[in-house]
Design a protein around this motif. Structure first.
Motif, PDB file in Angstrom:
ATOM      1  N   GLU A 126       0.837  -1.215   0.000  1.00  0.00           N
ATOM      2  CA  GLU A 126       0.000   0.000   0.000  1.00  0.00           C
ATOM      3  C   GLU A 126       0.867   1.258   0.000  1.00  0.00           C
ATOM      4  OE1 GLU A 126      -2.693  -0.228   3.343  1.00  0.00           O
ATOM      5  OE2 GLU A 126      -4.266  -1.001   2.042  1.00  0.00           O
ATOM      6  N   LYS A 127       2.119   1.097   0.455  1.00  0.00           N
ATOM      7  CA  LYS A 127       3.008   2.264   0.583  1.00  0.00           C
ATOM      8  C   LYS A 127       4.160   2.261  -0.408  1.00  0.00           C
ATOM      9  CE  LYS A 127       0.912   3.508   4.441  1.00  0.00           C
ATOM     10  NZ  LYS A 127      -0.011   4.618   4.481  1.00  0.00           N
ATOM     11  N   ILE A 128       4.613   1.044  -0.802  1.00  0.00           N
ATOM     12  CA  ILE A 128       5.821   0.977  -1.633  1.00  0.00           C
ATOM     13  C   ILE A 128       5.796  -0.314  -2.464  1.00  0.00           C
ATOM     14  CG2 ILE A 128       7.227  -0.200   0.150  1.00  0.00           C
ATOM     15  CD1 ILE A 128       9.574   1.650  -0.701  1.00  0.00           C
ATOM     16  N   LYS A 219      12.119   4.811   3.988  1.00  0.00           N
ATOM     17  CA  LYS A 219      10.918   5.449   3.419  1.00  0.00           C
ATOM     18  C   LYS A 219       9.676   4.950   4.154  1.00  0.00           C
ATOM     19  CE  LYS A 219      12.896   5.510  -1.201  1.00  0.00           C
ATOM     20  NZ  LYS A 219      13.260   4.461  -2.127  1.00  0.00           N
ATOM     21  N   VAL A 220       9.681   3.643   4.474  1.00  0.00           N
ATOM     22  CA  VAL A 220       8.497   3.017   5.093  1.00  0.00           C
ATOM     23  C   VAL A 220       8.944   2.218   6.314  1.00  0.00           C
ATOM     24  CG1 VAL A 220       6.590   1.379   4.758  1.00  0.00           C
ATOM     25  CG2 VAL A 220       7.345   2.811   2.847  1.00  0.00           C
ATOM     26  N   GLN A 238       6.974   8.225  12.375  1.00  0.00           N
ATOM     27  CA  GLN A 238       6.126   9.305  11.828  1.00  0.00           C
ATOM     28  C   GLN A 238       6.765  10.668  12.092  1.00  0.00           C
ATOM     29  OE1 GLN A 238       2.406   8.376  13.754  1.00  0.00           O
ATOM     30  NE2 GLN A 238       1.762   7.001  12.105  1.00  0.00           N
ATOM     31  N   CYS A 242       8.803   9.285   8.092  1.00  0.00           N
ATOM     32  CA  CYS A 242       8.615   8.004   7.385  1.00  0.00           C
ATOM     33  C   CYS A 242       7.122   7.744   7.190  1.00  0.00           C
ATOM     34  CB  CYS A 242       9.163   6.827   8.193  1.00  0.00           C
ATOM     35  SG  CYS A 242      10.850   6.998   8.741  1.00  0.00           S
ATOM     36  N   GLN A 243       6.784   6.992   6.141  1.00  0.00           N
ATOM     37  CA  GLN A 243       5.433   6.442   6.032  1.00  0.00           C
ATOM     38  C   GLN A 243       5.378   5.226   6.951  1.00  0.00           C
ATOM     39  OE1 GLN A 243       3.295   6.452   2.240  1.00  0.00           O
ATOM     40  NE2 GLN A 243       5.351   6.372   1.343  1.00  0.00           N
ATOM     41  N   THR A 244       4.244   4.987   7.576  1.00  0.00           N
ATOM     42  CA  THR A 244       4.197   3.875   8.534  1.00  0.00           C
ATOM     43  C   THR A 244       3.034   2.923   8.230  1.00  0.00           C
ATOM     44  OG1 THR A 244       2.871   5.181  10.080  1.00  0.00           O
ATOM     45  CG2 THR A 244       5.269   5.166  10.422  1.00  0.00           C
ATOM     46  N   VAL A 245       3.249   1.661   8.659  1.00  0.00           N
ATOM     47  CA  VAL A 245       2.222   0.621   8.503  1.00  0.00           C
ATOM     48  C   VAL A 245       2.087  -0.056   9.860  1.00  0.00           C
ATOM     49  CG1 VAL A 245       1.551  -1.468   7.264  1.00  0.00           C
ATOM     50  CG2 VAL A 245       3.018   0.217   6.130  1.00  0.00           C
ATOM     51  N   SER A 249      -2.823  -3.894  10.032  1.00  0.00           N
ATOM     52  CA  SER A 249      -2.919  -3.959   8.583  1.00  0.00           C
ATOM     53  C   SER A 249      -2.510  -5.356   8.092  1.00  0.00           C
ATOM     54  CB  SER A 249      -2.003  -2.872   8.018  1.00  0.00           C
ATOM     55  OG  SER A 249      -2.282  -2.647   6.705  1.00  0.00           O
TER      56      SER A 249
END
Ligand code: NAP
Length: 281
Positions: A126-128, A219-220, A238, A242-245, A249
């Protein structure tokens, strides 16, 4: 929660979760709402199990269509499965059984799969894009193993680190990837960081597996710990951009993959997500 029993008839298909303990599992709520959303005459129940061999025999005899397998039976169930999915075989752990009659016989056949890696990959995708991404996986336990093999399936480059170096080196050897000691974390460059350890989980929520000053290069950042949902790692990642998961999820998407295996239908993600996240508001 609506009353699911109102729909139970002689035709109801039965699914469940086998493990010990299972009373805390969020899977019954997640799968029952999915069955209801599709108007299916099916039910999913928690099945605390003390003997896995008897458990699988019982599932076949009683007409269960499929189950989730959780701790402590993900490895122990393997000898009782008739057909194992190739990726589950590489991982050495099964979290999903599908039970159905063979095409040319009335014998019931037990198929074993692992959807944990599918859940982790889909959450990250979903992010990368994982194809060609460099992913640092923290941990060498059951989840790290599933995630590591799954990332390789998606074409990612995997790097591993673990508190107990001997265990980490062994898994890295099986994955064919490089291993770093935890005191070498600062030397690693990667696009994605996945925490597949239990560090930061309740009650030790003040702990984090990677110091904040090392996070900005990723990045994630995904944390598979979901209790709490906002772990210290997620919050610090965050805060440095960074994008976080989060861990729910992965749980959602591994459940969605199970639903597809059992029913052949796409899982109703919105209602399943709502049920899972409701417990953390
Ligand atoms: P596991 O097989 O017991 O492995 C635990 C891992 O955590 C090992 O690598 C262990 O390192 C490491 N670890 C534990 N305590 C540590 C500490 N204080 N410092 C550094 N490393 C530590 O557990 P698992 O089944 O892989 O589960 C790991 C976590 O993932 C749990 O929190 C679990 O709840 C969560 N989980 C989430 C999902 C999801 O869908 N989101 C699915 C499954 C599991 P050593 O080898 O050094 O002991």
């Amino acid at each position: 929660m609506q009353d699911v029993t109102r729909n139970i008839t002689g035709e109801t298909k039965i699914y469940g979760i086998i493990g010990n303990p299972v009373h805390h599992s969020m899977s019954p709520e997640m799968h029952n709402i999915a069955f209801r959303e599709h108007g299916m005459n099916s039910v999913y129940i928690a099945l605390p199990t003390s003997h896995i061999s008897d458990g699988v025999r019982g599932l076949k005899a009683l007409g269960f269509k499929g189950v989730s397998i959780t701790i402590p039976y993900k490895q122990d169930v393997i000898p009782f499965v008739d057909v194992i999915d190739p990726v589950a075989e590489k991982i050495g752990a099964i979290n999903t059984l599908v039970i159905k009659k063979g095409e040319d016989s009335s014998e019931k056949i037990v198929y074993g799969y692992n959807t944990d890696w599918i859940g982790a990959n889909r959450a990250l995708e979903e992010k990368i894009s994982l194809q060609g991404s460099r992913v640092l996986v923290l941990g060498a336990g059951g989840s790290a193993r599933a995630i590591g093999f799954g990332l390789l399936e998606a074409g990612a480059e995997v790097i591993l680190t673990n508190r107990t170096a001997e265990k980490g080196r062994k898994l890295a050897g099986q994955l064919g990837c490089s291993f770093y000691r935890t005191d070498e974390l600062g030397q690693i460059q990667a696009d994605v960081l996945v925490n597949a350890t239990s560090v930061g989980m309740v009650p030790d929520t003040e702990k984090t597996p990677v110091p904040k000053d090392l996070l900005s290069g990723f990045k994630v950042v995904m944390d598979i710990v979901y209790a709490p949902l906002q772990t210290r790692l997620i919050k610090e990642a965050q805060s440095v951009g960074c994008q976080t998961v989060d861990g729910l999820s992965m749980l959602l998407y591994q459940g969605a993959a199970q639903f597809k295996l059992w029913t052949g239908r796409e899982a109703p993600l919105d209602v399943m997500r709502e049920v899972l996240y409701r417990n953390f508001r």
